[in-house]
Design a protein around this motif. Structure first.
Motif, PDB file in Angstrom:
ATOM      1  N   ASN A 191     -35.489  10.944  17.163  1.00 13.74           N
ATOM      2  CA  ASN A 191     -34.641  11.887  17.914  1.00 13.74           C
ATOM      3  C   ASN A 191     -33.466  11.273  18.657  1.00 13.74           C
ATOM      4  OD1 ASN A 191     -36.212  13.968  17.103  1.00 13.74           O
ATOM      5  ND2 ASN A 191     -37.444  14.039  18.977  1.00 13.74           N
ATOM      6  N   SER A 192     -33.670  10.096  19.224  1.00 17.25           N
ATOM      7  CA  SER A 192     -32.600   9.504  20.039  1.00 17.25           C
ATOM      8  C   SER A 192     -32.745   8.000  20.108  1.00 17.25           C
ATOM      9  CB  SER A 192     -32.631  10.079  21.462  1.00 17.25           C
ATOM     10  OG  SER A 192     -33.700   9.494  22.190  1.00 17.25           O
ATOM     11  N   SER A 193     -31.683   7.355  20.579  1.00 13.81           N
ATOM     12  CA  SER A 193     -31.721   5.899  20.742  1.00 13.81           C
ATOM     13  C   SER A 193     -32.760   5.514  21.793  1.00 13.81           C
ATOM     14  CB  SER A 193     -30.334   5.360  21.093  1.00 13.81           C
ATOM     15  OG  SER A 193     -29.767   6.084  22.138  1.00 13.81           O
ATOM     16  N   HIS A 194     -33.040   6.430  22.750  1.00  7.99           N
ATOM     17  CA  HIS A 194     -34.053   6.129  23.782  1.00  7.99           C
ATOM     18  C   HIS A 194     -35.423   5.907  23.154  1.00  7.99           C
ATOM     19  CE1 HIS A 194     -31.064   6.984  26.777  1.00  7.99           C
ATOM     20  NE2 HIS A 194     -30.871   8.182  26.274  1.00  7.99           N
ATOM     21  N   VAL A 195     -35.730   6.685  22.127  1.00 10.96           N
ATOM     22  CA  VAL A 195     -37.002   6.539  21.410  1.00 10.96           C
ATOM     23  C   VAL A 195     -37.044   5.162  20.737  1.00 10.96           C
ATOM     24  CG1 VAL A 195     -38.457   7.464  19.559  1.00 10.96           C
ATOM     25  CG2 VAL A 195     -37.192   9.030  21.048  1.00 10.96           C
ATOM     26  N   ILE A 196     -35.910   4.755  20.146  1.00  9.27           N
ATOM     27  CA  ILE A 196     -35.841   3.448  19.477  1.00  9.27           C
ATOM     28  C   ILE A 196     -35.984   2.318  20.495  1.00  9.27           C
ATOM     29  CG2 ILE A 196     -34.400   1.895  18.088  1.00  9.27           C
ATOM     30  CD1 ILE A 196     -33.326   4.397  16.653  1.00  9.27           C
ATOM     31  N   PHE A 197     -35.322   2.461  21.663  1.00 10.53           N
ATOM     32  CA  PHE A 197     -35.441   1.442  22.713  1.00 10.53           C
ATOM     33  C   PHE A 197     -36.891   1.330  23.181  1.00 10.53           C
ATOM     34  CE2 PHE A 197     -30.805   2.503  23.769  1.00 10.53           C
ATOM     35  CZ  PHE A 197     -30.333   1.421  23.057  1.00 10.53           C
ATOM     36  N   ALA A 198     -37.550   2.479  23.353  1.00  8.00           N
ATOM     37  CA  ALA A 198     -38.952   2.488  23.792  1.00  8.00           C
ATOM     38  C   ALA A 198     -39.836   1.817  22.736  1.00  8.00           C
ATOM     39  CB  ALA A 198     -39.406   3.916  24.053  1.00  8.00           C
ATOM     40  N   LEU A 199     -39.586   2.140  21.468  1.00  8.63           N
ATOM     41  CA  LEU A 199     -40.343   1.538  20.364  1.00  8.63           C
ATOM     42  C   LEU A 199     -40.144   0.020  20.344  1.00  8.63           C
ATOM     43  CD1 LEU A 199     -42.090   1.792  17.813  1.00  8.63           C
ATOM     44  CD2 LEU A 199     -40.012   2.393  16.534  1.00  8.63           C
ATOM     45  N   LEU A 200     -38.894  -0.408  20.526  1.00 14.35           N
ATOM     46  CA  LEU A 200     -38.594  -1.843  20.537  1.00 14.35           C
ATOM     47  C   LEU A 200     -39.337  -2.527  21.679  1.00 14.35           C
ATOM     48  CD1 LEU A 200     -36.773  -4.019  19.091  1.00 14.35           C
ATOM     49  CD2 LEU A 200     -35.244  -3.754  21.033  1.00 14.35           C
ATOM     50  N   LYS A 201     -39.324  -1.903  22.863  1.00 13.46           N
ATOM     51  CA  LYS A 201     -40.008  -2.470  24.035  1.00 13.46           C
ATOM     52  C   LYS A 201     -41.504  -2.601  23.758  1.00 13.46           C
ATOM     53  CE  LYS A 201     -39.917  -2.218  29.060  1.00 13.46           C
ATOM     54  NZ  LYS A 201     -40.016  -3.697  29.026  1.00 13.46           N
ATOM     55  N   TRP A 202     -42.083  -1.576  23.151  1.00 10.10           N
ATOM     56  CA  TRP A 202     -43.502  -1.597  22.813  1.00 10.10           C
ATOM     57  C   TRP A 202     -43.807  -2.713  21.801  1.00 10.10           C
ATOM     58  CZ3 TRP A 202     -46.078  -0.383  18.142  1.00 10.10           C
ATOM     59  CH2 TRP A 202     -47.474  -0.297  18.248  1.00 10.10           C
ATOM     60  N   LEU A 203     -42.967  -2.834  20.777  1.00  4.45           N
ATOM     61  CA  LEU A 203     -43.146  -3.885  19.772  1.00  4.45           C
ATOM     62  C   LEU A 203     -43.003  -5.278  20.392  1.00  4.45           C
ATOM     63  CD1 LEU A 203     -41.164  -2.319  16.803  1.00  4.45           C
ATOM     64  CD2 LEU A 203     -43.615  -2.839  16.827  1.00  4.45           C
ATOM     65  N   GLN A 222     -32.624  -5.300  13.764  1.00  2.74           N
ATOM     66  CA  GLN A 222     -33.645  -5.472  12.727  1.00  2.74           C
ATOM     67  C   GLN A 222     -34.547  -4.240  12.671  1.00  2.74           C
ATOM     68  OE1 GLN A 222     -35.603  -9.364  12.467  1.00  2.74           O
ATOM     69  NE2 GLN A 222     -33.961 -10.217  13.738  1.00  2.74           N
ATOM     70  N   LEU A 223     -34.901  -3.733  13.855  1.00  4.08           N
ATOM     71  CA  LEU A 223     -35.693  -2.498  13.901  1.00  4.08           C
ATOM     72  C   LEU A 223     -34.888  -1.346  13.309  1.00  4.08           C
ATOM     73  CD1 LEU A 223     -38.128  -0.780  14.744  1.00  4.08           C
ATOM     74  CD2 LEU A 223     -37.132  -0.657  17.048  1.00  4.08           C
ATOM     75  N   PHE A 224     -33.624  -1.264  13.671  1.00  2.00           N
ATOM     76  CA  PHE A 224     -32.725  -0.220  13.154  1.00  2.00           C
ATOM     77  C   PHE A 224     -32.674  -0.270  11.619  1.00  2.00           C
ATOM     78  CE2 PHE A 224     -27.975   1.147  12.966  1.00  2.00           C
ATOM     79  CZ  PHE A 224     -28.323   2.436  12.584  1.00  2.00           C
ATOM     80  N   ILE A 225     -32.523  -1.460  11.058  1.00  2.00           N
ATOM     81  CA  ILE A 225     -32.479  -1.630   9.595  1.00  2.00           C
ATOM     82  C   ILE A 225     -33.788  -1.153   8.960  1.00  2.00           C
ATOM     83  CG2 ILE A 225     -32.549  -3.415   7.784  1.00  2.00           C
ATOM     84  CD1 ILE A 225     -30.377  -4.898   9.501  1.00  2.00           C
ATOM     85  N   THR A 226     -34.890  -1.521   9.600  1.00  2.00           N
ATOM     86  CA  THR A 226     -36.207  -1.130   9.074  1.00  2.00           C
ATOM     87  C   THR A 226     -36.357   0.392   9.083  1.00  2.00           C
ATOM     88  OG1 THR A 226     -37.124  -3.211   9.908  1.00  2.00           O
ATOM     89  CG2 THR A 226     -38.700  -1.477   9.363  1.00  2.00           C
ATOM     90  N   LEU A 227     -36.012   1.025  10.199  1.00  2.00           N
ATOM     91  CA  LEU A 227     -36.097   2.496  10.304  1.00  2.00           C
ATOM     92  C   LEU A 227     -35.135   3.165   9.319  1.00  2.00           C
ATOM     93  CD1 LEU A 227     -36.245   2.773  14.196  1.00  2.00           C
ATOM     94  CD2 LEU A 227     -38.148   3.158  12.592  1.00  2.00           C
ATOM     95  N   PHE A 228     -33.949   2.587   9.191  1.00  2.00           N
ATOM     96  CA  PHE A 228     -32.916   3.105   8.282  1.00  2.00           C
ATOM     97  C   PHE A 228     -33.417   3.071   6.834  1.00  2.00           C
ATOM     98  CE2 PHE A 228     -29.079   2.349   5.648  1.00  2.00           C
ATOM     99  CZ  PHE A 228     -28.320   3.463   5.992  1.00  2.00           C
ATOM    100  N   LYS A 229     -34.010   1.939   6.452  1.00  2.00           N
ATOM    101  CA  LYS A 229     -34.518   1.802   5.078  1.00  2.00           C
ATOM    102  C   LYS A 229     -35.706   2.740   4.851  1.00  2.00           C
ATOM    103  CE  LYS A 229     -35.990  -1.641   1.644  1.00  2.00           C
ATOM    104  NZ  LYS A 229     -35.220  -1.196   0.481  1.00  2.00           N
ATOM    105  N   LEU A 230     -36.566   2.879   5.852  1.00  2.00           N
ATOM    106  CA  LEU A 230     -37.687   3.828   5.747  1.00  2.00           C
ATOM    107  C   LEU A 230     -37.174   5.246   5.528  1.00  2.00           C
ATOM    108  CD1 LEU A 230     -40.209   2.758   8.542  1.00  2.00           C
ATOM    109  CD2 LEU A 230     -40.762   3.092   6.127  1.00  2.00           C
ATOM    110  N   ARG A 231     -36.149   5.599   6.272  1.00  2.00           N
ATOM    111  CA  ARG A 231     -35.597   6.965   6.226  1.00  2.00           C
ATOM    112  C   ARG A 231     -34.834   7.217   4.928  1.00  2.00           C
ATOM    113  NH1 ARG A 231     -35.851  12.005   8.727  1.00  2.00           N
ATOM    114  NH2 ARG A 231     -33.818  12.996   8.625  1.00  2.00           N
ATOM    115  N   LYS A 232     -33.985   6.265   4.535  1.00  2.00           N
ATOM    116  CA  LYS A 232     -33.055   6.488   3.426  1.00  2.00           C
ATOM    117  C   LYS A 232     -33.540   5.936   2.079  1.00  2.00           C
ATOM    118  CE  LYS A 232     -29.940   8.508   5.932  1.00  2.00           C
ATOM    119  NZ  LYS A 232     -29.729   9.942   5.753  1.00  2.00           N
ATOM    120  N   GLY A 233     -34.449   4.976   2.115  1.00  2.00           N
ATOM    121  CA  GLY A 233     -34.981   4.407   0.883  1.00  2.00           C
ATOM    122  C   GLY A 233     -33.950   3.714   0.002  1.00  2.00           C
ATOM    123  N   LEU A 234     -32.909   3.173   0.632  1.00  2.00           N
ATOM    124  CA  LEU A 234     -31.849   2.525  -0.144  1.00  2.00           C
ATOM    125  C   LEU A 234     -32.243   1.111  -0.559  1.00  2.00           C
ATOM    126  CD1 LEU A 234     -28.828   3.622   2.081  1.00  2.00           C
ATOM    127  CD2 LEU A 234     -29.434   4.545  -0.160  1.00  2.00           C
TER     128      LEU A 234
END
Length: 154
Positions: free
Chosen positions: A79-91, A117-129
């Motif tokens: 939903n938002s970059s805040h979710v990604i930041f929270a996920l990164l902090k947890w990881l 790196q997290l962004f790339i991983t989520l991006f590839k999961l989402r787009k399957g490129l």
């Protein structure tokens, strides 16, 4: 007391010291000006490097979409970059500041932040490129993309 020749000698010495003092003050002023000029050049160079760093590549980064939630959702499924930041902090906490994140290829990508790196991983999961397409978008080699993807997903 002093005789005339001693006094004349002292006055000559004083004049020489005054001339030397004037010369040194002049030299000091020139050196200070050189320092100011060099500081200005350094500042200009630093500004240039900063500009080149950001314009050198069309690399997609988290920073570029940080407050654009519609893009974050479209590119990552979150939903938002805040979710990604929270996920990164947890990881980060789960992996002892990423120390326990082991890379399948045996080397850690040094030119790209953990956030991206997290962004790339989520991006590839989402787009399957394919890795080469993702590499093009993020300005990375296929090998680096593969290293990030395989390491973050395992």
């Amino acid at each position: 007391g002093m005789d005339g020749s001693q006094l004349a000698e002292c006055l000559k010495m004083i004049r020489r010291l005054e001339e030397e003092n004037e010369r040194l003050q002049q030299q000091n002023r020139q050196l200070q000006q050189e320092v100011r000029d060099l500081q200005e050049k350094l500042h200009e160079s630093q500004e240039e490097v900063r500009i080149l760093k950001y314009s050198r590549s069309p690399r997609l980064t988290m920073e570029k979409i940080v407050n654009k939630d519609h893009l974050v959702l479209s590119l990552t499924g979150l939903n938002s970059s805040h979710v990604i930041f929270a996920l990164l902090k947890w990881l980060e906490e789960c992996t002892d500041n990423f120390e326990r994140l082991s890379y399948v290829k045996g080397w850690r990508p040094s030119t790209i932040s953990y956030m991206d790196q997290l962004f790339i991983t989520l991006f590839k999961l989402r787009k399957g490129l394919a890795n080469n397409v993702i590499g093009y978008i993020f300005d990375l080699s296929d090998e680096t993309v593969a290293n990030i993807w395989q390491s973050w997903v395992k």
